[in-house]
Design a protein around this motif. Structure first.
Motif, mmCIF file in Angstrom:
data_model
loop_
_atom_site.group_PDB
_atom_site.id
_atom_site.type_symbol
_atom_site.label_atom_id
_atom_site.label_comp_id
_atom_site.label_asym_id
_atom_site.label_seq_id
_atom_site.Cartn_x
_atom_site.Cartn_y
_atom_site.Cartn_z
ATOM 1 N N PRO A 1 -31.106 3.944 37.871
ATOM 2 C CA PRO A 1 -29.996 3.500 37.022
ATOM 3 C C PRO A 1 -30.030 1.993 36.778
ATOM 4 O O PRO A 1 -29.740 1.530 35.666
ATOM 5 N N GLU A 2 -30.393 1.225 37.819
ATOM 6 C CA GLU A 2 -30.428 -0.229 37.687
ATOM 7 C C GLU A 2 -31.462 -0.678 36.659
ATOM 8 O O GLU A 2 -31.291 -1.705 36.003
ATOM 9 N N THR B 1 -23.996 -0.412 41.733
ATOM 10 C CA THR B 1 -24.647 0.348 40.664
ATOM 11 C C THR B 1 -24.065 -0.044 39.301
ATOM 12 O O THR B 1 -22.970 -0.611 39.226
ATOM 13 N N ILE C 1 -30.093 1.631 32.717
ATOM 14 C CA ILE C 1 -28.754 1.621 32.102
ATOM 15 C C ILE C 1 -28.465 0.232 31.544
ATOM 16 O O ILE C 1 -28.177 -0.716 32.265
ATOM 17 N N ASN D 1 -20.982 6.626 34.674
ATOM 18 C CA ASN D 1 -20.758 5.790 35.852
ATOM 19 C C ASN D 1 -20.978 6.560 37.149
ATOM 20 O O ASN D 1 -21.549 6.037 38.102
ATOM 21 N N CYS E 1 -20.525 1.228 33.107
ATOM 22 C CA CYS E 1 -20.422 1.113 31.653
ATOM 23 C C CYS E 1 -18.960 0.961 31.254
ATOM 24 O O CYS E 1 -18.119 1.803 31.586
ATOM 25 N N MET F 1 -32.849 8.656 36.918
ATOM 26 C CA MET F 1 -32.123 9.136 35.750
ATOM 27 C C MET F 1 -33.087 9.392 34.601
ATOM 28 O O MET F 1 -34.072 8.663 34.438
ATOM 29 N N SER G 1 -24.699 7.058 37.523
ATOM 30 C CA SER G 1 -25.358 5.840 38.018
ATOM 31 C C SER G 1 -25.122 5.648 39.510
ATOM 32 O O SER G 1 -25.989 5.131 40.221
ATOM 33 N N ARG G 2 -23.964 6.065 39.984
ATOM 34 C CA ARG G 2 -23.639 5.876 41.408
ATOM 35 C C ARG G 2 -24.473 6.793 42.297
ATOM 36 O O ARG G 2 -24.941 6.383 43.363
#
Length: 273
Positions: free
Chosen positions: A224-225, A251, A228, A201, A254, A210, A204-205
C-alpha cells in the motif's frame, strides 16, 4: 505452503470480456487485497482463482498445476473460498455449518473421525464462536454469521483462503473484528489470504500486497505504501483526493475531495450570529 497464480488470463460472461490477458502471482503467506472500481472484475478474478469461473483463455495455476485439470476435492484441500453474502439453509446450527468444511477430507465410506472433530472445534475457537455452536446461523448478528462462515473455511484446513467482500453490510465495529480475525489467522497460522475490499483505507491498513484492477488489466500492484497515490485513486476510482498517513499504523489514508461540512466555516457562521 501452496502457490496460486494466473497466466494470460482472460475472463468474461458471454461475449463480454471482464479481464483480458492478466498475469498475477499471489504472495505466499501474506494478505493480498484486490481493489478497483465497481464492475472492474475484482470478484470475477477471485472466482476464477477458485475455479468457480472457467476462463475464456489462459490458466490459473495451483502449485504450478492447471487448476482446471485438478479434481474438486484436491483443490478444496488446498484452497477455500467465501463468496459474497453466502446463503445459509434455514435452521442450520453453527456447528452443522462449520462441519461442512470437512467435506473435502471425507468419503462415503469414511466415518467421522477425531481429526474431523478437532478441526471443527479449532475453527470454532479460532473465530471465537465456540459458545455459539448450538445456535441457528440465521439467528446470529451479521458479524457472528460472518465468523461462522469463516470458521467453515478454516475447518477445510487449507493454506489459501479467498474472500469476496467479507465486510459487506457490516457496521464499522464488525468490519474491524472480521479484518482483525483474518489478520490474526495470517500472522499466527500463516494462511495466505486474498480478498476483495471496497474500503481503500481498511485495505491499506490490513494488506501486505495490493492489486489495483482497471481496464481489464492490473493497473498497479505492491505494498500500500508503494502504490496508493493521488494519481492511482484518480485513475482507478475517478476521484480526486489527498493521501495522508494513518497516525496509528502509518499506512496510507485516502481523504476524498468533494462537498462536505467545513468546521472552520461553521465556526465563523456562529461567531457572526
Amino acid at each position: 505452503m501452496h502457490s496460486l497464480s494466473a497466466k494470460d488470463l482472460t475472463l468474461g460472461y458471454g461475449e463480454t470480456v471482464i479481464i483480458d490477458g492478466l498475469d498475477i502471482e499471489i504472495p505466499k503467506g501474506e494478505i493480498t487485497v484486490l481493489i478497483g472500481g465497481n464492475g472492474c472484475g475484482k470478484s470475477t478474478l477471485l472466482r476464477s482463482l477458485a475455479r468457480l469461473l472457467k476462463p475464456k483463455s489462459g490458466n490459473v495455476l495451483l502449485n504450478g498445476e492447471e487448476i482446471a485439470k485438478m479434481k474438486t476435492k484436491e483443490i478444496a484441500k488446498k484452497l477455500a473460498i467465501l463468496p459474497q453474502s453466502p446463503v445459509t439453509p434455514e435452521g442450520l446450527t453453527v456447528y452443522e455449518l462449520v462441519k461442512q468444511g470437512r467435506h473435502p477430507h471425507r468419503s462415503i465410506m469414511k466415518q467421522w473421525t477425531k481429526e474431523d472433530e478437532d478441526a471443527v472445534q479449532q475453527a470454532l475457537e479460532s473465530t471465537n464462536i465456540l459458545h455459539l455452536q448450538d445456535r441457528a446461523v440465521d439467528s446470529l448478528s451479521g458479524g457472528q454469521r460472518q465468523r461462522a462462515w469463516i470458521a467453515l473455511t478454516l475447518a477445510q484446513q487449507t493454506d489459501i483462503i479467498l474472500l469476496d467482500e467479507p465486510t459487506t453490510y457490516l457496521d464499522m465495529t464488525h468490519q474491524i473484528e472480521i479484518l482483525d480475525l483474518l489478520f490474526d489467522l495470517n500472522e499466527q497460522k500463516g494462511h495466505t489470504v486474498v480478498m476483495v475490499l471496497h474500503d481503500l483505507n481498511l485495505a491499506s491498513r490490513y494488506a501486505h500486497h495490493m492489486v489495483a484492477v482497471k481496464d481489464k488489466k492490473i493497473y498497479a500492484q505492491g505494498t500500500p505504501e508503494d502504490i496508493i497515490t493521488c494519481e492511482l485513486v484518480h485513475d482507478v476510482f475517478q476521484m480526486k483526493c489527498n493521501i495522508s498517513c494513518d497516525p496509528i499504523f502509518g499506512t496510507p489514508v485516502c481523504v476524498p475531495h468533494g462537498k462536505g461540512r467545513s468546521v472552520g466555516a461553521n465556526q465563523k457562521k456562529r461567531a457572526a450570529i
